[in-house]
Enzyme design. Sequence first.
Site, PDB file in Angstrom:
ATOM      1  N   HIS A  35      10.522   3.240  -2.637  1.00 49.62           N
ATOM      2  CA  HIS A  35      10.916   4.264  -1.650  1.00 49.62           C
ATOM      3  C   HIS A  35      10.359   5.646  -2.026  1.00 49.62           C
ATOM      4  CE1 HIS A  35      13.740   2.004   1.050  1.00 49.62           C
ATOM      5  NE2 HIS A  35      13.604   1.151   0.053  1.00 49.62           N
ATOM      6  N   SER A  68      -1.712 -18.374  16.235  1.00 52.26           N
ATOM      7  CA  SER A  68      -1.431 -18.542  14.807  1.00 52.26           C
ATOM      8  C   SER A  68      -0.868 -19.921  14.549  1.00 52.26           C
ATOM      9  CB  SER A  68      -0.433 -17.484  14.346  1.00 52.26           C
ATOM     10  OG  SER A  68       0.848 -17.818  14.824  1.00 52.26           O
ATOM     11  N   GLY A 122      10.140  -9.390   1.642  1.00 50.15           N
ATOM     12  CA  GLY A 122       9.778  -8.127   1.007  1.00 50.15           C
ATOM     13  C   GLY A 122       8.425  -8.180   0.321  1.00 50.15           C
ATOM     14  N   LEU A 123       7.553  -9.118   0.743  1.00 53.28           N
ATOM     15  CA  LEU A 123       6.230  -9.243   0.122  1.00 53.28           C
ATOM     16  C   LEU A 123       5.128  -8.772   1.071  1.00 53.28           C
ATOM     17  CD1 LEU A 123       6.757 -12.719  -1.598  1.00 53.28           C
ATOM     18  CD2 LEU A 123       7.032 -10.448  -2.601  1.00 53.28           C
ATOM     19  N   SER A 124       5.510  -8.044   2.103  1.00 49.80           N
ATOM     20  CA  SER A 124       4.545  -7.393   3.006  1.00 49.80           C
ATOM     21  C   SER A 124       3.686  -8.362   3.805  1.00 49.80           C
ATOM     22  CB  SER A 124       3.622  -6.448   2.238  1.00 49.80           C
ATOM     23  OG  SER A 124       4.356  -5.406   1.719  1.00 49.80           O
ATOM     24  N   GLU A 158       2.006   0.394  12.414  1.00 48.34           N
ATOM     25  CA  GLU A 158       3.375  -0.043  12.112  1.00 48.34           C
ATOM     26  C   GLU A 158       4.401   1.024  12.537  1.00 48.34           C
ATOM     27  OE1 GLU A 158       3.689  -2.592   9.078  1.00 48.34           O
ATOM     28  OE2 GLU A 158       5.874  -2.539   8.980  1.00 48.34           O
ATOM     29  N   ASP A 170       2.548  -0.559   1.485  1.00 50.62           N
ATOM     30  CA  ASP A 170       2.185  -1.963   1.712  1.00 50.62           C
ATOM     31  C   ASP A 170       0.736  -2.108   2.167  1.00 50.62           C
ATOM     32  OD1 ASP A 170       4.858  -2.181   1.211  1.00 50.62           O
ATOM     33  OD2 ASP A 170       5.433  -2.571   3.293  1.00 50.62           O
ATOM     34  N   TYR A 222      16.889   1.307   6.065  1.00 48.61           N
ATOM     35  CA  TYR A 222      15.640   1.918   5.585  1.00 48.61           C
ATOM     36  C   TYR A 222      15.487   3.308   6.209  1.00 48.61           C
ATOM     37  CZ  TYR A 222      10.713   2.399   4.347  1.00 48.61           C
ATOM     38  OH  TYR A 222       9.527   2.851   3.833  1.00 48.61           O
TER      39      TYR A 222
HETATM   40  C1  GLA Z   1       8.836  -1.224   2.405  1.00 47.76           C
HETATM   41  C2  GLA Z   1       7.993  -0.185   3.125  1.00 47.76           C
HETATM   42  C3  GLA Z   1       7.154   0.614   2.124  1.00 47.76           C
HETATM   43  C4  GLA Z   1       7.997   1.162   0.999  1.00 47.76           C
HETATM   44  C5  GLA Z   1       8.890   0.075   0.419  1.00 47.76           C
HETATM   45  C6  GLA Z   1       9.864   0.607  -0.599  1.00 47.76           C
HETATM   46  O1  GLA Z   1       8.015  -2.202   1.816  1.00 47.76           O
HETATM   47  O2  GLA Z   1       7.147  -0.824   4.059  1.00 47.76           O
HETATM   48  O3  GLA Z   1       6.491   1.654   2.812  1.00 47.76           O
HETATM   49  O4  GLA Z   1       8.753   2.271   1.409  1.00 47.76           O
HETATM   50  O5  GLA Z   1       9.630  -0.598   1.423  1.00 47.76           O
HETATM   51  O6  GLA Z   1       9.196   1.064  -1.722  1.00 47.76           O
END
Ligand code: GLA
Length: 381
Positions: A35, A68, A122-124, A158, A170, A222
């Site tokens: 963050h 997809s 949380g792995l983007s 995004e 990310d 968030y």
């Molecule tokens: C998510 C957001 C990022 C970052 C993280 C926390 O992954 O997409 O931009 O803020 O949370 O570090």
Amino acid sequence: MTVASSAAETFRNAYGAEPTGLWAAPGRVNLIGEHTDYNDGFVLPFALPQHVVAAVAPADTPGWTVCSTFAPESVSFAATEPGGVEGWAGYVAGIVWALGDAGFTVPPARIAIASDVPLGSGLSSSAALESAVLTALVELGGMDLPVADRPALAQRAENVYVGAPTGILDQSASIRCVEGKALFLDCRSLEVEQIPFDLAAAGLAILIINSNAPHQHVDGEYGARRKSCEEAARILGVPALRDVTPADLDAALGKLDDDVMRRRVRHIVTEDQRVLDTVELLRAGRIREIGPLMTASHASMRDDFEITVGQVDVAVEAALAAGAYGARMTGGGFGGCVLALIDADRAAETTAAVERAYAERGFTAPTTWSATPGPGAARLS
Ligand code: GLA
């Protein structure tokens, strides 16, 4: 079947033709610096070996079509405005929109997506999707968009198109990471340094523990954290919390009335310093010693930023009790994954310890694997 061949096959089945090329972009973990990105601070992610692959070919009719392996229907769109396409295809439409909005002519295209980045962990996975499509369209369209400028464009897709108020971590990780290295990124200047991170040579591993905890109220929470940080910076009269140093921290906290806001500020200021300290240790090849910084980062996320949940706290505690050098949640929070720095030969024991702790509490079993830093976005073929 590999992700690449799955994307190519999906393309052939959907469009009855061969793709012009295959472009891959990875998911990421953040070693430390959570963050801090939207506070103009520091982050230290590395790319995962798991990636999204986009099989793409220019189309001879206007507009874009995307299909997809994970959705039954393909989605077609012409010129598009923020919010115009929803769901997973919105990330693709967002890239098309952001490129057009930046003045580029985006070639009409047909796109097929495959991925092995776990979703909602949380792995983007969404940044990987954006980055794969962006890399493909930039190349196919012959656009002059330097790599260093690409993450901000994907972030705009995004933020503005999809409507998620995320920072630049990310997309930077997915686009700018390099194999075998961690990416030290200054989120204000966007300068990067590739930091050697050779775990194997040190006999170490990063165990990823997916807590498999269901995400709840993530977007609202968030956004609330981000708002609180921005409000604190305004009260303190600084452009961003990055500008509060550890030496200034006590004085800054004294100017804030709200206890919650004070704790949010303390997390950001101490976390930025932990990133800098981690980078120093890694530059000196002292990988093992970053463990306590990881664990302190977790405590700060748990107690001050309040973004952890029971499952991730238990995974951290169990990994540490099993001998990990350090452990912390990675990513935005409220579930997702934990990273544990361990001796390479301790993965099975550490996993078993976390599984036992989860079973005792009746949590859904975690998923674990060891990760090494993979390459950033690139054309595969
Ligand atoms: C998510 C957001 C990022 C970052 C993280 C926390 O992954 O997409 O931009 O803020 O949370 O570090």
